[in-house]
Structure formats: C-alpha cells, structure tokens
Write a protein that holds these residues in place. Structure first.
Motif, short mmCIF file in Angstrom:
data_model
loop_
_atom_site.label_atom_id
_atom_site.label_comp_id
_atom_site.label_asym_id
_atom_site.label_seq_id
_atom_site.Cartn_x
_atom_site.Cartn_y
_atom_site.Cartn_z
N LEU A 61 38.46 55.00 56.42
CA LEU A 61 39.76 54.35 56.23
C LEU A 61 40.80 55.04 57.11
O LEU A 61 40.97 56.26 57.04
CB LEU A 61 40.19 54.44 54.76
CG LEU A 61 41.61 53.95 54.45
CD1 LEU A 61 41.75 52.45 54.70
CD2 LEU A 61 42.01 54.31 53.02
N ASP A 62 41.49 54.26 57.92
CA ASP A 62 42.57 54.78 58.76
C ASP A 62 43.87 54.59 57.98
O ASP A 62 44.62 53.64 58.21
CB ASP A 62 42.59 54.02 60.08
CG ASP A 62 43.64 54.55 61.05
OD1 ASP A 62 44.36 55.50 60.69
OD2 ASP A 62 43.73 54.01 62.17
N LYS A 63 44.13 55.51 57.06
CA LYS A 63 45.29 55.35 56.17
C LYS A 63 46.61 55.32 56.93
O LYS A 63 47.53 54.58 56.56
CB LYS A 63 45.32 56.49 55.14
CG LYS A 63 46.49 56.37 54.15
CD LYS A 63 46.48 57.48 53.13
CE LYS A 63 47.69 57.36 52.20
NZ LYS A 63 48.97 57.52 52.91
N VAL A 64 46.70 56.09 57.99
CA VAL A 64 47.94 56.16 58.77
C VAL A 64 48.34 54.77 59.29
O VAL A 64 49.53 54.47 59.40
CB VAL A 64 47.79 57.15 59.93
CG1 VAL A 64 49.01 57.11 60.84
CG2 VAL A 64 47.60 58.57 59.39
N GLY A 89 44.70 54.66 48.17
CA GLY A 89 43.36 55.00 48.64
C GLY A 89 42.34 53.96 48.23
O GLY A 89 42.65 53.02 47.48
N MET A 90 41.11 54.14 48.73
CA MET A 90 40.01 53.24 48.39
C MET A 90 38.91 54.03 47.71
O MET A 90 37.80 54.20 48.22
CB MET A 90 39.50 52.53 49.64
CG MET A 90 40.52 51.55 50.22
SD MET A 90 39.83 50.48 51.51
CE MET A 90 38.74 49.44 50.53
N PRO A 107 43.63 62.69 47.79
CA PRO A 107 43.06 63.44 46.67
C PRO A 107 41.59 63.11 46.40
O PRO A 107 40.86 63.93 45.85
CB PRO A 107 43.94 63.01 45.49
CG PRO A 107 44.46 61.66 45.88
CD PRO A 107 44.63 61.71 47.36
N LEU A 108 41.17 61.89 46.78
CA LEU A 108 39.79 61.45 46.57
C LEU A 108 39.24 60.88 47.88
O LEU A 108 39.99 60.39 48.72
CB LEU A 108 39.72 60.39 45.47
CG LEU A 108 40.21 60.81 44.08
CD1 LEU A 108 40.22 59.61 43.14
CD2 LEU A 108 39.37 61.93 43.51
N VAL A 109 37.93 60.93 48.03
CA VAL A 109 37.29 60.40 49.23
C VAL A 109 37.35 58.87 49.21
O VAL A 109 36.99 58.24 48.21
CB VAL A 109 35.82 60.87 49.32
CG1 VAL A 109 35.15 60.29 50.56
CG2 VAL A 109 35.76 62.39 49.35
N ASP A 110 37.79 58.28 50.31
CA ASP A 110 37.97 56.82 50.38
C ASP A 110 36.66 56.12 50.74
O ASP A 110 36.52 55.52 51.81
CB ASP A 110 39.04 56.48 51.42
CG ASP A 110 40.41 57.06 51.04
OD1 ASP A 110 40.88 56.73 49.94
OD2 ASP A 110 40.97 57.83 51.84
N ASN A 258 42.85 49.24 57.51
CA ASN A 258 42.21 49.36 58.81
C ASN A 258 41.19 50.49 58.80
O ASN A 258 41.42 51.52 58.14
CB ASN A 258 43.26 49.60 59.90
CG ASN A 258 44.09 48.36 60.17
OD1 ASN A 258 43.54 47.28 60.40
ND2 ASN A 258 45.40 48.50 60.12
N PHE A 259 40.10 50.31 59.50
CA PHE A 259 39.00 51.27 59.51
C PHE A 259 38.59 51.57 60.96
O PHE A 259 38.75 50.73 61.84
CB PHE A 259 37.79 50.72 58.76
CG PHE A 259 38.06 50.34 57.33
CD1 PHE A 259 37.74 51.21 56.29
CD2 PHE A 259 38.65 49.12 57.01
CE1 PHE A 259 37.99 50.85 54.98
CE2 PHE A 259 38.90 48.75 55.71
CZ PHE A 259 38.57 49.64 54.68
#
Length: 262
Positions: A61-64, A89-90, A107-110, A258-259
């Motif tokens: 996951l491209d969080k930015v 998050g995912m 905080p958690l793995v997406d 976006n990924f």
C-alpha cells in the motif's frame, strides 16, 4: 359513386405498410444491441504477500499517495462539508489489536486484502480510519466540534489510536461483478461507535473500481508497477448515534488506494 380504392391499389398500400413495420422493428433491434455494455476484464492477481521490499510479486500500500475522503451536506441542506482522514490502513483490526500504538508510522501491517480481477469471489479487503484524524483544513473545527460530534478523543502526538472509541472499520463479506460496468459490487460490514455506548456493525453496499496495473518510471530510477483500487459507499450517521444537525444523515465515503511493487 366513383370508386377510389381498387384491389391492386389496396394490395400495394398494404405491402408498403408491412415493409415499414419490418424496417422499424429492425431499427429497434439495432438500438438495443448498440446500447449493450461491453465489459472486458483481465486476469490480474494482486496480493500483498510478506510485502518484502524489492519483491516485485508482493504489493505494498502506497499510503502517501492514497486517501480516504468524506463528504456530507452542511445542515443537511446547504453546500458540501468535505474532509479526509490523515491516518488509515488496510489491516484487520481485531479486538486484541484495538489499542493505542506508540509510533508515528503504520501501527499494523497493511496486508489484509487480495484482488482477483476475473474471480471476485476471491477478492477481499479490510480497512480502517482513525476518526480523530479527520482533516477539513480548518484546525478549529477538526480539534473542536468534530471531536465532540464524532464521539471520539483528541489526537495524542506520537500515538496511533486504534481503540474502539476512535475506530471505524470495514470488512467485505461479498464481492461480485457489476453487470453494468467494468467494476464490482461490494457488500461490506461497517463498524463504528460514534455517539453510541458501544461499536455497532451494519451491512452496506458499495462499488469498487480497479485501475489496471501499469509500469512507471521517474527520471533515471528503476521502473516499477502500480495499480489502484477505488471504493465508494455511503451510510447514515444517525445509525451510529450522531445527532448533530450540522451534518446531513447521509455520509459519503471514497477510498482511493494506490499500490506498488517496489
């Protein structure tokens, strides 16, 4: 009396009328056929794996470059109130994971998702937002009435708050082809506390769109692939005990995820 309509003339008229009816029917068929939706899907299978940097088969996951946005009508009648959530998050937030995390990162793995372009029965995703990170661009509102209206608490610097009071989360229960588009119809569970004494879960429909995988390259850096998932749904905030008249009943949500496989 003079006879205007003789037998040969009547036969010709009847023939012309019948041909007109046949042509008209064929024309209608052409219109129906041309309006049919042509859907073409690929066979992409996109999975997070262990999200190992450098593994091009594992998607991150491209969080930015992603966002979760909301909108509703001001006072239920005027122009739109809009905003986004800064932290999301995912990941699947179980009860054991619904705590505070002392970190500025995720905080958690997406990694609680999977996308199968041609087999939506295998597609699923989990997601969440931290309610107190709602960002309207007006700090006075974000740190004031929004906190009270949404039944949450203020942001604590350096802490990611995934406690039930500050959490809204979704989990898909069904994904299927949309017969009228190249997208997908989604059924999901939305869990949110809001103004209630405890979190509540309701089932709602949504629509999912896939932005196909493409290769991108910036300058002289090595190229990599990207793809996107866009989810839209809406719900009534009254179902979750939010009584403020500043917002309409209906809240619309748009998630643009976006990924990349860097």
């Amino acid at each position: 009396m003079r006879q205007f309509f003789k037998a040969p003339y009547i036969i010709i008229v009847m023939y012309v009328l019948s041909m007109a009816v046949i042509v008209a029917c064929r024309h209608d068929d052409q219109l129906i056929e041309s309006s049919a939706v042509s859907v073409k899907r690929g066979t992409a299978v996109l999975l997070p794996g262990n999200m190992t940097t450098g593994n091009t088969n594992e998607w991150k996951l491209d969080k930015v470059h992603s966002n979760v946005m909301w909108q509703t009508r001001y006072m239920g009648a005027a122009g739109l109130l809009t905003g986004r959530f800064n932290q999301f998050g995912m990941a699947k937030v179980t009860d054991a994971k619904a705590i505070n995390y002392v970190t500025t990162g995720q905080p958690l793995v997406d990694a609680d998702w999977a996308f199968y372009e041609s087999d939506p029965s295998k597609t699923f995703f989990n997601g969440y937002v931290q309610i107190n990170t709602s960002n309207t661009g007006e700090p006075g509102r974000d740190n004031g009435c929004n906190i009270t209206t949404l039944g949450t608490v203020a942001v604590v610097t350096g802490t990611q708050n995934l406690t039930p009071t500050n959490l809204a989360k979704i989990e898909t229960t069904k994904v299927e082809f949309d017969p009228s588009s190249a997208g997908y119809l989604v059924t999901l569970n939305l869990t949110f506390k809001g103004g209630l004494t405890a979190p509540k879960t309701i089932s709602i429909p949504g629509k999912l769109a896939y932005v196909p995988r493409q290769t991108v390259q910036i300058g002289t850096a090595a190229g990599y692939d990207v793809f996107g998932l866009q989810l839209q749904f809406q719900f009534s905030c009254r179902d979750f005990g939010i009584t403020s008249t500043s917002v309409a009943d209906k809240i619309e949500i748009e998630c643009n995820m976006n990924f990349n496989n860097k």
